[in-house]
Design a protein around this motif. Structure first.
Motif, mmCIF file in Angstrom:
data_model
loop_
_atom_site.group_PDB
_atom_site.id
_atom_site.type_symbol
_atom_site.label_atom_id
_atom_site.label_comp_id
_atom_site.label_asym_id
_atom_site.label_seq_id
_atom_site.Cartn_x
_atom_site.Cartn_y
_atom_site.Cartn_z
ATOM 1 N N LEU A 87 36.192 33.772 57.467
ATOM 2 C CA LEU A 87 36.557 34.712 56.408
ATOM 3 C C LEU A 87 35.626 35.922 56.424
ATOM 4 O O LEU A 87 36.069 37.068 56.292
ATOM 5 C CB LEU A 87 36.498 34.016 55.043
ATOM 6 N N ALA A 88 34.335 35.657 56.583
ATOM 7 C CA ALA A 88 33.364 36.759 56.642
ATOM 8 C C ALA A 88 33.648 37.670 57.832
ATOM 9 O O ALA A 88 33.547 38.900 57.728
ATOM 10 C CB ALA A 88 31.946 36.198 56.729
ATOM 11 N N ALA A 89 34.028 37.065 58.954
ATOM 12 C CA ALA A 89 34.347 37.861 60.143
ATOM 13 C C ALA A 89 35.575 38.735 59.894
ATOM 14 O O ALA A 89 35.640 39.882 60.366
ATOM 15 C CB ALA A 89 34.586 36.939 61.335
ATOM 16 N N LYS A 90 36.541 38.234 59.143
ATOM 17 C CA LYS A 90 37.728 39.017 58.820
ATOM 18 C C LYS A 90 37.383 40.180 57.889
ATOM 19 O O LYS A 90 37.958 41.268 58.013
ATOM 20 C CB LYS A 90 38.785 38.121 58.184
ATOM 21 N N VAL A 91 36.447 39.931 56.959
ATOM 22 C CA VAL A 91 36.002 41.022 56.084
ATOM 23 C C VAL A 91 35.379 42.130 56.921
ATOM 24 O O VAL A 91 35.677 43.316 56.741
ATOM 25 C CB VAL A 91 35.007 40.505 55.023
ATOM 26 N N ARG A 92 34.516 41.751 57.841
ATOM 27 C CA ARG A 92 33.883 42.753 58.714
ATOM 28 C C ARG A 92 34.927 43.454 59.587
ATOM 29 O O ARG A 92 34.889 44.677 59.765
ATOM 30 C CB ARG A 92 32.816 42.101 59.586
ATOM 31 N N ALA A 93 35.880 42.678 60.112
ATOM 32 C CA ALA A 93 36.908 43.257 60.972
ATOM 33 C C ALA A 93 37.777 44.261 60.222
ATOM 34 O O ALA A 93 38.373 45.156 60.843
ATOM 35 C CB ALA A 93 37.778 42.149 61.564
ATOM 36 N N SER A 94 37.838 44.120 58.890
ATOM 37 C CA SER A 94 38.608 45.077 58.094
ATOM 38 C C SER A 94 37.909 46.426 57.994
ATOM 39 O O SER A 94 38.488 47.391 57.488
ATOM 40 C CB SER A 94 38.851 44.520 56.689
ATOM 41 N N GLY A 95 36.645 46.480 58.447
ATOM 42 C CA GLY A 95 35.888 47.726 58.422
ATOM 43 C C GLY A 95 34.820 47.804 57.365
ATOM 44 O O GLY A 95 34.075 48.782 57.288
ATOM 45 N N ILE A 96 34.695 46.764 56.546
ATOM 46 C CA ILE A 96 33.686 46.758 55.481
ATOM 47 C C ILE A 96 32.319 46.409 56.074
ATOM 48 O O ILE A 96 32.177 45.412 56.779
ATOM 49 C CB ILE A 96 34.069 45.758 54.372
ATOM 50 N N ARG A 97 31.329 47.235 55.772
ATOM 51 C CA ARG A 97 29.974 47.006 56.253
ATOM 52 C C ARG A 97 28.967 46.882 55.106
ATOM 53 O O ARG A 97 27.829 46.500 55.336
ATOM 54 C CB ARG A 97 29.531 48.161 57.170
ATOM 55 N N ARG A 98 29.399 47.174 53.889
ATOM 56 C CA ARG A 98 28.476 47.123 52.750
ATOM 57 C C ARG A 98 29.250 46.761 51.487
ATOM 58 O O ARG A 98 30.357 47.259 51.262
ATOM 59 C CB ARG A 98 27.776 48.468 52.567
ATOM 60 N N VAL A 99 28.668 45.872 50.693
ATOM 61 C CA VAL A 99 29.238 45.489 49.396
ATOM 62 C C VAL A 99 28.195 45.797 48.328
ATOM 63 O O VAL A 99 27.063 45.305 48.392
ATOM 64 C CB VAL A 99 29.607 43.980 49.364
ATOM 65 N N THR A 100 28.570 46.602 47.346
ATOM 66 C CA THR A 100 27.588 47.017 46.334
ATOM 67 C C THR A 100 27.424 45.986 45.225
ATOM 68 O O THR A 100 26.420 45.997 44.521
ATOM 69 C CB THR A 100 28.003 48.347 45.687
ATOM 70 N N GLY A 101 28.410 45.110 45.053
ATOM 71 C CA GLY A 101 28.361 44.145 43.960
ATOM 72 C C GLY A 101 27.941 42.761 44.408
ATOM 73 O O GLY A 101 27.184 42.600 45.366
ATOM 74 N N ARG A 102 28.473 41.754 43.717
ATOM 75 C CA ARG A 102 28.135 40.361 43.984
ATOM 76 C C ARG A 102 29.257 39.649 44.738
ATOM 77 O O ARG A 102 30.391 40.119 44.775
ATOM 78 C CB ARG A 102 27.879 39.629 42.660
ATOM 79 N N ILE A 103 28.908 38.487 45.272
ATOM 80 C CA ILE A 103 29.893 37.578 45.858
ATOM 81 C C ILE A 103 30.085 36.450 44.843
ATOM 82 O O ILE A 103 29.143 35.719 44.531
ATOM 83 C CB ILE A 103 29.425 37.006 47.205
ATOM 84 N N ARG A 104 31.296 36.332 44.329
ATOM 85 C CA ARG A 104 31.552 35.390 43.227
ATOM 86 C C ARG A 104 32.478 34.255 43.667
ATOM 87 O O ARG A 104 33.483 34.486 44.335
ATOM 88 C CB ARG A 104 32.177 36.133 42.047
ATOM 89 N N GLY A 105 32.105 33.046 43.277
ATOM 90 C CA GLY A 105 32.934 31.881 43.545
ATOM 91 C C GLY A 105 33.912 31.650 42.410
ATOM 92 O O GLY A 105 33.513 31.589 41.245
ATOM 93 N N ASP A 106 35.187 31.509 42.736
ATOM 94 C CA ASP A 106 36.247 31.362 41.741
ATOM 95 C C ASP A 106 36.915 29.996 41.902
ATOM 96 O O ASP A 106 37.643 29.753 42.862
ATOM 97 C CB ASP A 106 37.269 32.485 41.918
ATOM 98 N N GLU A 107 36.681 29.094 40.946
ATOM 99 C CA GLU A 107 37.280 27.761 40.974
ATOM 100 C C GLU A 107 38.361 27.603 39.906
ATOM 101 O O GLU A 107 38.734 26.488 39.538
ATOM 102 C CB GLU A 107 36.212 26.680 40.793
#
Length: 263
Positions: A87-107
């Motif tokens: 999943l992380a590799a797909k995020v990078r492949a989409s062109g995203i290189r920086r996230v200004t916020g948080r990574i949140r777990g949604d259950e």
């Protein structure tokens, strides 16, 4: 003998060859997994796959995602750190290189109850990992962190390892409807999951399946809601459910009851 029951039938004709207390409600233990697996295969189909999504709130500017990313679970019992890495590799492949916020777990697809009714306290973490709609590697690292927080941390670490800078820490949260899907992971097919579940008598997978059945009408997945779905499907198939009590998915609960005839 009054605490045992059995029935033997000719599979081709349905003729009963032997019967002893066939309609007596008894504690089923891991036989409980059979009606759960059967219901899941009927309602979802053997080709069904669970999905886990990375969603974003905010907006993208160039290579920067200005906002939070959510790892949204939908009950995949097979989700691993390797899946999160993809999943992380797909995020990078989409062109995203920086996230200004948080990574949140949604259950939020399931309730947050970690066990089931009738369980002994040590069953959670002993007989089964804690239950959650978002569990990575069967919640390795619990109870120091909750399953969704462990998952969010795993995604953050996977992003950083792949060259994506994340300003915020891992956290919890529920993705709003307006969130944008950035990446998705799919589980193995349900037929394969169920085959392994029944072969290994996997308590965790059975409980996750039962909660997932409780989501099919669009509601939150709970053990009780899933149990009602199993009973309803048994009735629809003409299976006698008198005396049957589906309380959990694995058979760990002392409150479960099945009859040999129903099985």
């Amino acid at each position: 003998l009054d605490r045992t029951g059995a029935i033997a039938m000719d599979a081709a004709t349905g003729e009963v060859l032997f019967s002893h207390n066939a309609t007596l409600p008894l504690v089923p233990a891991s036989n409980e997994k059979l009606p759960v697996a059967w219901t899941a295969l009927i309602l979802l189909g053997p080709s069904y796959r669970f999905h886990t999504d990375v969603l974003g709130t905010g907006q993208r500017t160039g290579a920067t995602w200005d906002g939070d990313l959510f790892l949204e679970g939908n009950g995949d019992p097979t989700l691993t750190a390797a899946d999160v890495g993809r999943l992380a590799a797909k995020v990078r492949a989409s062109g995203i290189r920086r996230v200004t916020g948080r990574i949140r777990g949604d259950e939020s697809a399931y309730d947050s109850r970690r066990g089931a009714p009738g369980w002994k306290r040590y069953f959670v973490g002993g007989e089964s990992p804690p239950l959650s709609a978002l569990v990575v590697d069967r919640a390795r690292g619990w109870p120091a962190l909750s399953p969704p927080l462990l998952a969010a941390r795993a995604l953050r670490e996977a992003l950083v390892a792949r060259g994506v800078t994340v300003a915020g820490r891992h956290a919890l949260g529920t993705a709003p409807r307006r969130a944008v899907r950035i990446a998705v992971d799919h589980s193995p097919r349900l037929g394969s999951i169920v085959r392994e579940m029944d072969r290994d008598s996997d308590n965790f997978v059975a409980e996750m399946l039962l909660k997932h059945l409780g989501t099919l009408d669009g509601g939150v997945g709970t053990t009780a809601r899933g149990a009602r779905v199993v009973l309803a499907e048994m009735r629809t198939a003409g299976i006698a459910v008198k005396g049957v009590r589906i309380v959990d998915g694995s058979g760990l609960s002392s409150l479960d009851r099945l009859t040999p005839a129903a099985l």
